[in-house]
Design a protein around this motif. Structure first.
Motif, PDB file in Angstrom:
ATOM      1  N   PHE A  22      -4.392   3.391   3.846  1.00  0.00           N
ATOM      2  CA  PHE A  22      -5.779   3.411   4.314  1.00  0.00           C
ATOM      3  C   PHE A  22      -5.906   2.759   5.689  1.00  0.00           C
ATOM      4  CE2 PHE A  22      -6.279   4.438  -0.050  1.00  0.00           C
ATOM      5  CZ  PHE A  22      -7.410   5.235  -0.097  1.00  0.00           C
ATOM      6  N   GLN A  23      -7.036   3.025   6.265  1.00  0.00           N
ATOM      7  CA  GLN A  23      -7.284   2.556   7.637  1.00  0.00           C
ATOM      8  C   GLN A  23      -7.417   1.033   7.696  1.00  0.00           C
ATOM      9  OE1 GLN A  23      -7.721   4.349  10.639  1.00  0.00           O
ATOM     10  NE2 GLN A  23      -7.789   2.282  11.536  1.00  0.00           N
TER      11      GLN A  23
ATOM     12  N   TYR B  71      -2.754  -0.717   2.227  1.00  0.00           N
ATOM     13  CA  TYR B  71      -2.870  -0.739   3.676  1.00  0.00           C
ATOM     14  C   TYR B  71      -1.477  -0.906   4.232  1.00  0.00           C
ATOM     15  CZ  TYR B  71      -7.838  -1.429   2.957  1.00  0.00           C
ATOM     16  OH  TYR B  71      -9.139  -1.261   2.579  1.00  0.00           O
TER      17      TYR B  71
ATOM     18  N   VAL C 299      -5.600   7.264   6.037  1.00  0.00           N
ATOM     19  CA  VAL C 299      -5.010   7.603   7.337  1.00  0.00           C
ATOM     20  C   VAL C 299      -3.707   8.354   7.198  1.00  0.00           C
ATOM     21  CG1 VAL C 299      -6.064   5.915   8.819  1.00  0.00           C
ATOM     22  CG2 VAL C 299      -4.050   5.282   7.490  1.00  0.00           C
TER      23      VAL C 299
ATOM     24  N   GLN D   6       1.728  -1.548  10.095  1.00  0.00           N
ATOM     25  CA  GLN D   6       0.604  -1.466  11.047  1.00  0.00           C
ATOM     26  C   GLN D   6      -0.048  -2.835  11.210  1.00  0.00           C
ATOM     27  OE1 GLN D   6      -2.634   1.089   9.839  1.00  0.00           O
ATOM     28  NE2 GLN D   6      -3.718   0.624  11.760  1.00  0.00           N
TER      29      GLN D   6
ATOM     30  N   THR E 202      -6.293  -8.524  11.187  1.00  0.00           N
ATOM     31  CA  THR E 202      -6.585  -7.171  10.743  1.00  0.00           C
ATOM     32  C   THR E 202      -7.761  -7.270   9.805  1.00  0.00           C
ATOM     33  OG1 THR E 202      -5.085  -7.431   8.920  1.00  0.00           O
ATOM     34  CG2 THR E 202      -4.222  -6.389  10.894  1.00  0.00           C
TER      35      THR E 202
ATOM     36  N   HIS F 231      -9.490  -5.808   6.476  1.00  0.00           N
ATOM     37  CA  HIS F 231      -9.629  -5.017   5.258  1.00  0.00           C
ATOM     38  C   HIS F 231     -10.188  -5.967   4.230  1.00  0.00           C
ATOM     39  CE1 HIS F 231      -5.938  -6.762   3.404  1.00  0.00           C
ATOM     40  NE2 HIS F 231      -5.574  -6.871   4.678  1.00  0.00           N
TER      41      HIS F 231
ATOM     42  N   THR G 138     -12.818   2.341   6.170  1.00  0.00           N
ATOM     43  CA  THR G 138     -11.441   2.339   5.734  1.00  0.00           C
ATOM     44  C   THR G 138     -11.062   3.659   5.066  1.00  0.00           C
ATOM     45  OG1 THR G 138      -9.855   1.119   4.391  1.00  0.00           O
ATOM     46  CG2 THR G 138     -12.135   1.007   3.654  1.00  0.00           C
TER      47      THR G 138
ATOM     48  N   GLU H 267      -8.175  -2.093  10.436  1.00  0.00           N
ATOM     49  CA  GLU H 267      -8.757  -2.304  11.757  1.00  0.00           C
ATOM     50  C   GLU H 267      -8.164  -3.536  12.409  1.00  0.00           C
ATOM     51  OE1 GLU H 267     -12.001  -0.584  12.881  1.00  0.00           O
ATOM     52  OE2 GLU H 267     -11.071   0.891  11.549  1.00  0.00           O
TER      53      GLU H 267
END
Ligand SMILES: Nc1ncnc2c1ncn2[C@@H]1O[C@H](COP(=O)(O)OP(=O)(O)OP(=O)(O)O)[C@@H](O)[C@H]1O
Ligand SMILES: Nc1ncnc2c1ncn2[C@@H]1O[C@H](COP(=O)(O)OP(=O)(O)OP(=O)(O)O)[C@@H](O)[C@H]1O
Ligand SMILES: [Mg+2]
Ligand SMILES: [Mg+2]
Lengths: 344, 344, 516, 338
Positions: free
Chosen positions: B293-294, B119, B336, B123, B256, B258, B333, B296
């Protein structure tokens, strides 16, 4: 052997010249002032560097709170080191003791709630591990260094197994969690607890067989044995006491953190041993004391806190600590230098 | 080019840094769940925080002659080449999670190094920084707790934090101190920082949620839980609970999302698919072999969207969707972007 | 301690101690072979024997430090089995070991009470010390041996002699611990004492006889005959004679012990040697310790330095050897001035030193005797930086033969030898090196049996005739007059008299007069 | 025996009680000399029986790769323990060494390892110098140097991973080449062990360091340069750490402050002790440390091979270490164990 001989005084007391070297027992040893002076010097330096933040009541309380864990561990470590042995198991025992305590107190996993009885139960776990060290060390004559190293991993293993994989156990009782920081007579409870343990430790080393025999064993184990001291038995007692101290520290750490973690002990071993050494207790055994360790702990705590306050780069903090440690021991050793001195 | 392996001969292996950190525990959970779904045996490797232990344990498993599909959360970036080489020599398949040298790319190694996955740290840092800054209305002082000093993960997250703060000229980052991913150390460092900056501190940012647990405790102890905001990476169940309870006036403002189980399962499943021949790594685009990977961003407002993910039943059904959609398309996830991650 | 079921009544003639067929070996070394002996009540029994005869081992069995391989021990007619030192104390046996056995970091009072403290005792209650009581009782026992050391002093701060008095006081305390007639065992208590302290001890022993018995080990035969009622002689681990005092002379004892006649103790004084001095010392001084020491020794001559405790003679000898610094004056060895003097340089320049504390400073107990012999000057046992172990063993074997060291195996760790044999090896370490030009000997005969002392003296003389000069701190004034060509008398760090024995012939009293 | 009993003196010619040949010291020494080997073999057999593929699958190769750096560090530590001191900074020195090598290997090529070794030996010697001449406890001093070296590594690397970019092929044979099925790196350790063993046994300096460890005063009063001997012991520890650092680069091609090599301190000490080294000084046998290091390496690998639950592995490790040391320790001189 029934007859009683109330023997006559064999010789009348005689005045004899005192040997030139005979010095009367002194309560305050001048030698120990060096460490106190170093502590004061550190405080002065950091106070000068951080005029607004260092000498504040809040920071003083912070320092005392930070000092409480190594103080508690230090009492046990000092006892062990006084006998000439060493206890490396503290981090593992803290983990096992702390985890036991949390799992037996009201917690988020709802394992069990023994209330007050969680405390003795956790202490017993620590004492059991101490007993293991003591027995293996004395009965199998394995160096304490290695038994306690092994026990470190055993303690950690126990903690890890207790932790299992069902999520972090959090303490449910908010009052319990905040107990270490709450103030009583202006001081954090954690520190008061540590202070009580330290004072008890000092009393033990001054006034009890256990403490005095620790010094005797550290001085010379064979002579101690020849003097009728059951060396093995007392060593075991002392490792048990050290195990109890580590477990107590584990409980305190868990309370401070508010959760169970098998690694609550992380970092406490080297801090404590460094404090014992800086305080001036000899790793060879027989010399030093708990009060000295307390001074050593305060020095290290002030140093760590002061470095953060002074904005020293994190990368360099360990170097500054290391340099101060070296300077402190060098300064302490310098006046005693002699061509015949043996230091290990 | 290597031959596909029969499913019966495959062993899944998940290598984690330790077994006690909650994130690692979740990884193990994920690996177990996937193993169950696929009906393929699983072996867990505990690196005990040591690169050497990690490498030799993995090699010991390879030495048994098993055909492995391996997922490794590397202890240090530099472990990756050694592990990959060993797996390649044994004819197994490996995905690396979190750490590898930037210029060491799977497509330069061959099919056995299936993928590198993580991840984005930047970000994560930006996401939590924004949440923190917004909650302070763009004005205030914060302190940051980093992980182990030489950790890329921590460094990228801190970089993301600093980058995001550029948009908030009135938010001042007072201090960044490492707390080594350790809750206990985070507690102690936060105490010292609070002592240093006193009531100036309005927010605490941490590189992971474990350290947040420690810093929350410290702030609670200082009696300022209603005045200080927290943000960090990870969102662990205790924090979900704190957020749901509106602890400290909604003190936790950003996290976040994950999950370790997703990471472990994605990594394992990627390697497994390559092993069975379901995918041919050499035909994959680069972004599927060095992937981000995404992640959130969670705030108290959207928290309710994420609570379901920790339900054990959900984990099981998530594995179904992973197997159905493949490693790069499973919500929440999905893939990205391609790596390596660029620092701002 | 276990009591046999058939414990006989304690009759008047029951001896305080009876050993029957006691055996003890260490590996292949039979230290005690089948010893039977008795210590009657209210008697002082002397135990003598060569170094390594097994005396200390026997005493350690009696005090619970060693367990016998076989044989029985009876105390006051009861069979006893000492598993631990406390058992012996409980049976009323107090001991002064050959090696000092005080805990130097504890106070005098604690040391004196230690045996009692480790069992149930009035000085502790529930494991808690009662310091004032401890100190009071210690002061009383100390007064009995005429010592006014403060019981609260840390033993480490005491002088050697004061420590010995503390040891003796501790041994005497057993009569308070058990209210029965005590047996006090003294293993060479006098070897570290000066004359005046020995006298106090002698009086104490005679007094002790009234209430108990004493087993007394010494190498000073005159002392044995003065103090003891009976003498037991051991050789090679066995009792070879048990005589009443009246039946024997010093010479008889010597023969019984050593197996050969004592040779006449005469000595040809070194003829005035015109050769250049090997060592010349001028105005040597160290603040607070000694000052203005000057002497010059030609090859083969001997300087004896005498003085009471605290006279500073030990510091002088250590300064010569580089073990202590000096701040004024000069030392010249064979015409070369000593610069930035250290032990290393002293050894290199040909100085040899036998320290009073043999175990600590004189040897490395963990190394084999052969290795110890070659430690300072390996001579043929080294080839550049390398060791030649075979040469080492050969050289050691020769010296073992020459000095009659027992057991005759130089590969054993030196620490396992008896005190006297260790001393022989330490001496051989220096004598075996042709580099040794000046021997500084601090009480070289301490703890040696008369036979060994004779051997050692002969070796010293051989070295002298080979051209070595000797600086000697002798045990007795007689030894000074016998061995020395010159005698320096010191008091409080200063030289108070100087005799050249080729022209003067002072008596011991003359020396004593300048010492005090 | 009556009061007047007089035993006849033994005939004067009676032979003194001599020990019967050298049996005693030898017999006591046998277990000391093969104990570490025996324990290692026993563990290996146990693992091999439980997991037959371990030996056939090249388990020994993996084991020796793991054991090589442990062995080097343990040998250095044993030299220091032998003089009665301890070196807590050696693992930090391994990392620092790797760091220096990673950055110099490109520009300096073959000179880089030599330079690194020289520098690490110097740092070790500096440790020893401060300890011997400043007369401070080694435990405290090396704890201090540990902190300084950690910071130095962080500074040199800017707290990231440093990669050796060029000339890595110079070091490749260390793990790339096998001799008798085991990597060269391990044989380097074995050669070091043999050299150190010979030095201890056949040189005056070797006998000197042992004497220092057994009784420093006694050695000093025999005119030995005790202080410099201590410096030498620490310098050797530095040298060994330097070598271990080279292995790190050879193995991973990169170094980071808390990465490979940073956790060798405790395994190193454990291996030294498992090899029969006394913590109190004066007793060590470098040859046995080879087996000590192999045992330390084997326990975690074996536990994984055998399939012990990872959460129980540290418990197993602790138990095995205690039992192994209890079995291998020379108990002959164990009158006092601290
Ligand atoms: N612990 C031991 N281990 C091995 N051998 C020993 C031990 N203690 C004594 N010995 C041996 O036993 C023999 C007797 O020694 P002991 O000390 O009893 O002699 P001693 O008569 O007291 O001599 P000295 O007059 O020199 O004190 C010696 O050969 C000695 O080397
Ligand atoms: N021999 C000793 N060694 C070490 N410390 C001692 C010793 N004697 C006394 N102390 C210390 O000094 C303290 C005071 O002891 P001291 O015997 O002087 O007390 P005291 O006031 O005379 O006792 P009391 O009032 O019962 O007569 C003790 O508590 C102890 O800590
Ligand atoms: Mg004796
Ligand atoms: Mg009083």
């Amino acid at each position: 052997m029934t007859e009683k001989v109330s023997g006559p005084r064999l010789l009348e007391p005689q005045p004899a010249n005192r040997g030139p070297e005979a010095r009367p027992h002194r309560r305050l040893q001048l030698k120990s002032l060096g460490e106190v002076a170093a502590l004061i010097a550190l405080i002065v330096v950091f106070a000068a560097l951080n005029p607004t933040s260092f000498l504040t009541p809040q920071n003083m309380r912070t320092i005392l709170e930070l000092a409480s864990l190594p103080l508690v561990v230090g009492v046990g470590s000092t006892l062990v080191i006084l006998t000439g042995s060493i206890d490396l198991s503290v981090e593992g025992v803290m983990g096992a003791g702390g985890m036991t305590f949390v799992l037996l107190t009201a917690n988020s996993r709802g394992t069990a709630d023994l209330g007050f009885w969680a405390l003795p139960a956790a202490l017993l776990v620590g004492m059991g591990l101490g007993l293991l060290i003591g027995l293996v060390h004395t009965a199998l004559k394995v160096p304490s260094f290695i038994v306690s190293l092994g026990t470190w991993f055993i303690g950690l293993g126990i903690a890890t197994l207790l932790y299992g994989d069902s999520g972090i156990p959090f303490l449910s009782d908010a009052a319990l969690k905040s107990w270490p920081t709450r103030l009583t007579i202006g001081l954090p409870n954690a520190f008061l607890l540590a202070a009580v343990i330290v004072l008890a430790g000092i009393a033990v080393t001054r006034f009890t067989r256990l403490g005095r025999f620790a010094y005797a064993i550290g001085n010379n184990e064979e002579i101690a044995r020849a003097n009728g001291i059951p060396v093995g038995r007392y060593k075991v007692y002392i490792f048990v006491a050290a195990g109890a101290c580590s477990a107590a520290a584990g409980i305190l750490a868990s309370l401070q953190l508010g959760q169970g973690s098998s690694t609550v002990g992380n970092g406490n071993l080297f801090t404590t041993i460094a404090a014992v050494v800086i305080g001036g207790t000899s790793l060879g055994g027989g010399r030093g004391g708990i009060l000295r360790t307390a001074v050593g702990v305060l020095m290290l705590t002030v140093l760590n806190n002061g470095l953060i306050l002074s904005g020293v780069s994190p990368n360099l903090q360990s170097a500054v600590s290391g340099a101060v440690l070296i300077a402190a021991v060098l300064a302490a050793a310098w006046p005693h230098r002699s061509r015949l001195r043996i230091v290990k | 080019a290597s031959q596909p392996i029969d499913k019966k001969d495959i062993v899944l292996v998940a290598s984690v840094i330790n077994t006690t950190n909650p994130y690692m525990a979740s990884m193990i959970q994920g690996a177990q769940a996937l193993s169950k779904k696929l009906g393929v045996p699983l072996q867990i490797v505990d690196s005990e925080g040591s690169s050497q232990t990690e490498i030799s344990k993995i090699q010991a498993i390879l030495a048994q002659g098993k055909k492995v599909a391996l997922m490794v959360n590397t202890v240090a970036s530099s472990d990756a080449p050694t592990i990959v080489n060993a797996v390649k020599a044994a004819g197994g398949y490996v995905s690396i999670w979190w750490n590898k040298p930037d210029d060491y790319e799977p497509w330069n190694v061959g099919n056995n190094f299936v993928a590198f996955q993580k991840y984005s740290g930047v970000q994560s840092g930006e996401c939590t920084a924004n949440a923190l800054a917004k909650s302070l209305n763009g004005k205030g002082n914060i302190v940051a707790l980093a992980g182990v000093q030489d950790s890329t993960t921590s460094q990228t997250r801190v970089a993301g934090l600093k980058e995001a703060l550029k948009a908030y000229p009135n938010i001042h980052l007072l201090d960044t101190q490492p707390a080594n991913w350790d809750p206990q150390q985070a507690l102690q460092v936060t105490q010292s920082l609070l002592a240093k900056y006193g009531n100036q501190v309005n927010g605490v940012w941490s590189a992971d949620d474990g350290m947040t647990v420690g810093s929350i405790q410290a702030v609670q102890n200082a009696g300022r839980i209603n005045d200080v905001k927290f943000a960090s990476d990870g969102l662990y169940p205790p924090e979900i609970k704190d957020m749901q309870d509106h602890m400290g006036n909604d003190a936790i403002v950003g996290e976040t999302f994950h999950r370790g189980y997703m990471a472990a399962a994605i990594g394992l499943y990627t390697a497994y698919q390559a092993a069975t021949g379901a995918i041919d790594p050499s035909k994959l685009p680069h972004e599927k072999r060095d992937s981000l990977f995404q992640l959130e961003c969670v705030t108290p407002q959207n928290l309710s969207d994420y609570t379901k993910y920790d339900d054990p039943n959900y984990i099981s059904s998530w594995m179904d969707s992973l197997i159905k959609d493949g490693p790069w398309n499973t919500p929440p996830t999905p893939l990205v972007a391609g790596g390596p991650e660029k620092l701002p | 301690m276990t009591n046999a079921p058939l414990a006989p009544a304690t009759g008047l003639h029951t001896p305080a101690l009876r050993l029957t067929n006691v055996v003890k070996s260490f590996g292949a070394v039979q230290a005690v072979r089948n010893v039977s002996l008795e210590v009657p009540r209210n008697e002082v029994v002397g135990l003598i024997g060569e170094n390594g005869a097994g005396k200390s081992t026997l005493l350690k069995i009696l005090t619970g430090l060693h367990q016998p391989d076989s044989g029985t021990i009876e105390a006051h007619g009861r069979r006893v089995n000492f598993r631990r030192p406390q058992d012996a104390v409980a049976a009323g046996i107090g001991v002064v070991h050959q090696e000092q056995s005080l805990l130097t970091n504890l106070s005098v009072a604690e040391n004196i009470a230690m045996n009692a403290l480790s069992s149930k005792d009035a000085a502790t209650r529930y494991g808690i010390y009662r310091w004032s009581r401890l100190n009071r009782e210690a002061a009383q026992v100390l007064a009995r041996v005429g010592s006014s050391v403060d019981p609260r002093t840390t033993v480490g701060d005491l002088s050697f002699v004061d420590r010995q008095m503390v040891e003796i006081a501790r041994a005497l305390r057993v009569d308070e611990a058990v209210h029965a007639s005590p047996l006090v065992i003294l293993d060479e208590p006098t070897s570290v004492l000066e004359r005046s302290e020995t006298e106090i001890l002698e009086r104490e022993i005679r007094a002790l006889k009234r209430i108990g018995s004493v087993l007394f080990v010494s190498h000073r035969l005159d002392e044995i005959l003065r103090i003891c009622d009976r003498v037991i002689v051991m050789r090679h681990g066995q009792v070879v004679a048990d005589r009443r005092r009246e039946e024997v002379t010093e010479d008889d004892l010597f023969r019984l012990m050593v197996g050969k006649e004592a040779t006449a103790r005469t000595r040809q004084k070194a003829a005035q040697n015109p050769a250049a001095p090997v060592i010349e010392v001028r105005g040597l001084g160290r603040r607070g310790s000694f000052k203005d020491i000057s002497f010059s020794l030609s090859p083969g001559s001997c300087l004896a330095i005498v003085g009471a405790m605290g006279s500073g003679r030990e510091s002088v000898s250590r300064a010569l050897f580089g073990a202590e610094p000096f701040d004024s004056g000069t030392i010249e060895i064979a015409g070369k001035p000593a610069r930035s003097w250290s032990i290393r340089r002293a050894v290199r320049s040909g100085l040899a030193y036998i320290p009073a504390e043999r175990k600590v400073e004189g040897m490395v107990g963990g190394l084999s005797a052969a290795e110890n012999l070659a430690l300072a000057h390996p001579g043929p046992a080294a080839w550049g930086p390398f060791l030649k172990r075979r040469e080492q063993a050969k050289g050691a074997a020769e010296w073992f033969e020459r000095l009659d060291v027992r057991p005759r195996d130089p590969r054993l760790p030196l620490g396992s030898f008896s005190g006297g044999n260790q001393q022989k090896v330490v001496l051989a370490k220096w004598l075996s090196a042709k580099e040794s030009k000046v021997l500084v000997l601090d009480h070289p005969l301490r703890g040696l049996d008369p036979g060994a002392a004779q051997t050692v003296n002969e070796q010293i003389r051989t070295a002298q005739s080979g051209g070595a000069a000797v600086v000697l701190l002798p045990d007795t004034l007689e030894e000074a007059l016998e061995m020395g060509d010159q005698v320096l008398v010191m008091r409080d760090g200063e030289v108070t008299a100087r005799f050249d024995l080729s022209t003067d012939s002072p008596t011991s009293l003359d020396l004593l007069e300048k010492m005090v | 025996m009556t009061d007047n009993a007089v035993l006849q003196p033994e005939p004067l010619s009676a032979a003194p009680p001599t020990p019967k040949g050298p049996t005693r010291p030898r017999r006591a020494g046998i277990w000391r000399s093969i104990g570490p080997l025996a324990v290692f073999v026993a563990l290996l057999v146990l693992v091999a029986v439980l997991t037959p593929t371990f030996l056939t699958g090249g388990g020994l190769g993996i084991l020796t790769v793991t054991a090589a750096p442990i062995l080097l560090v343990a040998l250095g530590q044993a030299m220091v323990l032998n003089v009665g001191s301890i070196d807590l900074s050696n693992a930090a020195l391994v990392v620092f060494s790797a760091m220096v090598l990673a950055q110099t290997l490109g520009p300096l090529a073959a000179a880089a390892p030599l330079l690194t070794l020289a520098l690490m030996t110097l740092i070790g010697a500096a440790n020893g110098f401060l300890i011997a001449f400043g007369q401070i406890p080694s435990f405290a001093l090396t704890l201090g140097t540990l902190g300084i070296l950690q910071a130095a590594s962080l500074e040199v690397s800017h707290a990231t991973t440093v990669y050796a970019t060029a000339n890595t092929d110079l070091l490749a044979p260390l793990f790339g080449t096998a001799l008798a099925g085991l990597p060269l790196a391990f044989w380097v350790g074995v050669v070091c062990a043999v050299l150190l063993w010979a030095a201890l046994r056949f040189t005056r300096a070797g006998q000197g360091v042992t004497a220092v460890g057994l009784n420093e005063s006694g050695a000093l009063f025999s005119g030995l340069r005790t202080r410099w001997l201590k410096v030498a012991a620490f310098a050797l520890s530095g040298l060994m750490s330097g070598l271990a650092g080279i292995l790190v680069i050879a193995q991973a091609g990169a170094a980071s402050s808390f990465g490979l090599g940073s956790d060798l301190l405790l395994p190193g000490i454990t291996a030294a002790i498992l090899g029969g080294t006394a913590i109190t000084g004066g007793v060590t046998n470098p040859l046995n440390i080879v087996f000590g290091a192999l045992t330390v390496g084997l326990v975690p690998i074996g536990a994984t091979s055998v399939g012990i639950n990872p959460q129980a592995q540290s418990l197993v490790y602790g138990l095995v270490i205690i039992v192994a040391v209890a079995l291998t320790m020379g108990r002959k001189r164990a009158g006092v164990v601290k």
